[in-house]
Design an enzyme around this catalytic site. Sequence first.
Site, PDB file in Angstrom:
ATOM      1  CG  HIS A   1     -29.775  37.932  13.515  1.00  0.00           C
ATOM      2  ND1 HIS A   1     -31.078  37.902  13.943  1.00  0.00           N
ATOM      3  CD2 HIS A   1     -29.684  38.979  12.662  1.00  0.00           C
ATOM      4  CE1 HIS A   1     -31.750  38.881  13.361  1.00  0.00           C
ATOM      5  NE2 HIS A   1     -30.926  39.559  12.579  1.00  0.00           N
TER       6      HIS A   1
ATOM      7  CD  GLU B   1     -40.260  36.293   9.086  1.00  0.00           C
ATOM      8  OE1 GLU B   1     -40.324  35.120   8.684  1.00  0.00           O
ATOM      9  OE2 GLU B   1     -39.567  36.653  10.047  1.00  0.00           O
TER      10      GLU B   1
ATOM     11  NE  ARG C   1     -27.883  24.299  14.524  1.00  0.00           N
ATOM     12  CZ  ARG C   1     -28.006  25.357  15.304  1.00  0.00           C
ATOM     13  NH1 ARG C   1     -27.830  25.249  16.612  1.00  0.00           N
ATOM     14  NH2 ARG C   1     -28.316  26.536  14.820  1.00  0.00           N
TER      15      ARG C   1
ATOM     16  CE  LYS D   1     -34.406  30.946   8.749  1.00  0.00           C
ATOM     17  NZ  LYS D   1     -33.223  31.726   8.812  1.00  0.00           N
TER      18      LYS D   1
END
Lengths: 504, 174
Positions: free
Chosen positions: A236, A201, A292, A117
């Site tokens: 998520h 973040e 992917r 990330k």
Amino acid sequence: MTIKKILIANRGEIAVRIQRSCRDLGIETVAIYSEADRNALHVRYANQAYPLGGNTPAESYLRSDLIIQIAKQSGADAIHPGFGFLSENGQFADDVKAAGLLFIGPTAAAMAIMGDKLASRAAMIEAGVPVVPGSIDAVVDADEARSQADEMGYPVMLKASAGGGGKGIRVVHTAGEVEAAFNTASGEAQSAFGDGRMYVEKFVVKPRHIEIQVLADRHGNVVHFGERECSIQRRHQKLIEEAPSPVIDEASREAMGKAAVEAATAVNYESAGTVEFLWSEGKFYFLEMNTRIQVEHGITEEVYSVDLIAEMIKIAQGDKVDHLSGRHPRGHAIEVRLNAEDPENNFMPSLGVIDNLRWPGGPGVRIDSGIYPLMEVTPYYDSMLAKLIAYGCDREQARRRMLRMLQELHVGGVKTSAGIALNVLQSAEFIEGDYDTGFLERYMEEERHHAIGDEAPDDLEEIAAIVAAMHRQRAGKRRTVSSTTNSANSWVTAARREQHTRGH
Amino acid sequence: MKYFLESKSGRTFEVEVNELADEAMSVTIDGREISADFIDVDRRGQYAAVLDWCSFAASIEEADEQHLTVNIAGESFEMTAYDERERAAQSVAGQGAPKAELIKASMPGLIISLSTEVGAVLQAGESVAVLEAMKMQNEVCCQNDGVVVEVLVAVGDNVEANQPLMRLAPPPES
């Protein structure tokens, strides 16, 4: 070169999905399977099948050396990794190539940047793709995370640099929560990815999760296929996705598509990939790129009339994608993930034996599934059983078709996400297209999920009570009869009862 | 036979079912008589029900004889169903005092952490452990208020579904 045989280094629904494109292209398939998966659909649908032994992913689908050896032995030209397992493992991609085989996916170099990330944020900042404000480097410990978070202002996200699929991510609302969240998320990432590095973040308030599908060839062409709206999610884990997004117009689609193409170009991307953005009040920020094919690729296929798996295979052969550019979405597609989980019990995985399976049919129905009657749902693998996709000329037709599909569907033996999806699709927020990534959790807390939406003239609960009583009456009668006259049937009943008990 | 049903949402129903000739049934719900045609489609729990000429495709799953989940048109309804005899036996047993609790693993998995110890006073819904299964870490919570009297597993243990993890005694009187 032309690919004639592909080993699919995966299982379940996605392995079957890849086999279907191979059939369409006249390509033979090689399946691999764990002990638990001997009877699986992906084994039965393949041209060749090889056992890996074991049950857990580490004992089976993650055994990269054995998988490459089987590919060589079977005469495969290429390996498709699907999603999960080895799909984002750069070392595996390199090893496949070193063995003289094609890897159907991106290069290890692109995976390395996008899989980290922090590195991907840096690359995106350099490429001019907008990112969410946050730390430049990994934080050393919970204390540093807290001081950065204090500076940024709460709420913040603590994210594992190697994280993905909802693992290693926590939202923190106050300074007091930082330490516990940091430790569990870091531990989760360490055990799942072998890398516990974390960063902080800024948490974008009420964001939507909107992602752009891209295809890139090795000749430098990158094409985007518009957006998928994936904001109906929890921890998520996505539950319902749709394409196009109700909030994206043609101009925003082009802007986000352009940013996604720039993101892919910045890492010399090849194959299918997804650039995920957070979208809030007309602005969008790069979140991550999934290197992917994704679970929800099917809805893009429906509205863009493209077979993304087939294109991945052709790209690996060296074909170009430029002829696919400039397309526009047509109609609307909605996907519901059918997971073996119990929404009433905090979405805990539900184990058991699939029984009484009844699939929907008719216009606008696509089912990508890996399940079959009497399949055992084990704890070893992901809980996703199948994907239901409804296509319609417009959003409302697609929504009504998905309602119909969920009403026709029945999966016995395990609890599934179908019921909660049925209710969400009838909520005012979904009908209006007015939702964000926090919607599903708020919806579950409000316990509105028992409310019947669109139309339900019948009191179904009363009907259920009548049916339950009639069932008991009949079952009682059958038990007395079957114990004397039909011993085979009572064996089946006994076995089923045992399975049910084990499942709880 | 008369059946007493209670749904998870707390509604109660009284349904009387009487078998007539040729598989026919006479059914009353809360004293109201309805016409009922009820066919077992596949002997695996799928029924074709026509009630007052309204048609329903229903599927039933049994946890045991009294605990049923009825699925109709994508909606699931958990029901407890007692017949007259079972209900009479129940009312004799009566309601007990606050219960001790045995916290069990809901699925096979790996104990990642334990967040409580013997002697700890817990509130209903409090997290006591983290269990990893299907690649996800799931919190294990207690159902009732209570005091931890025994912890039966350690971090790193692999547990089976329904394996007891810890034992709670009723909470101290306050």
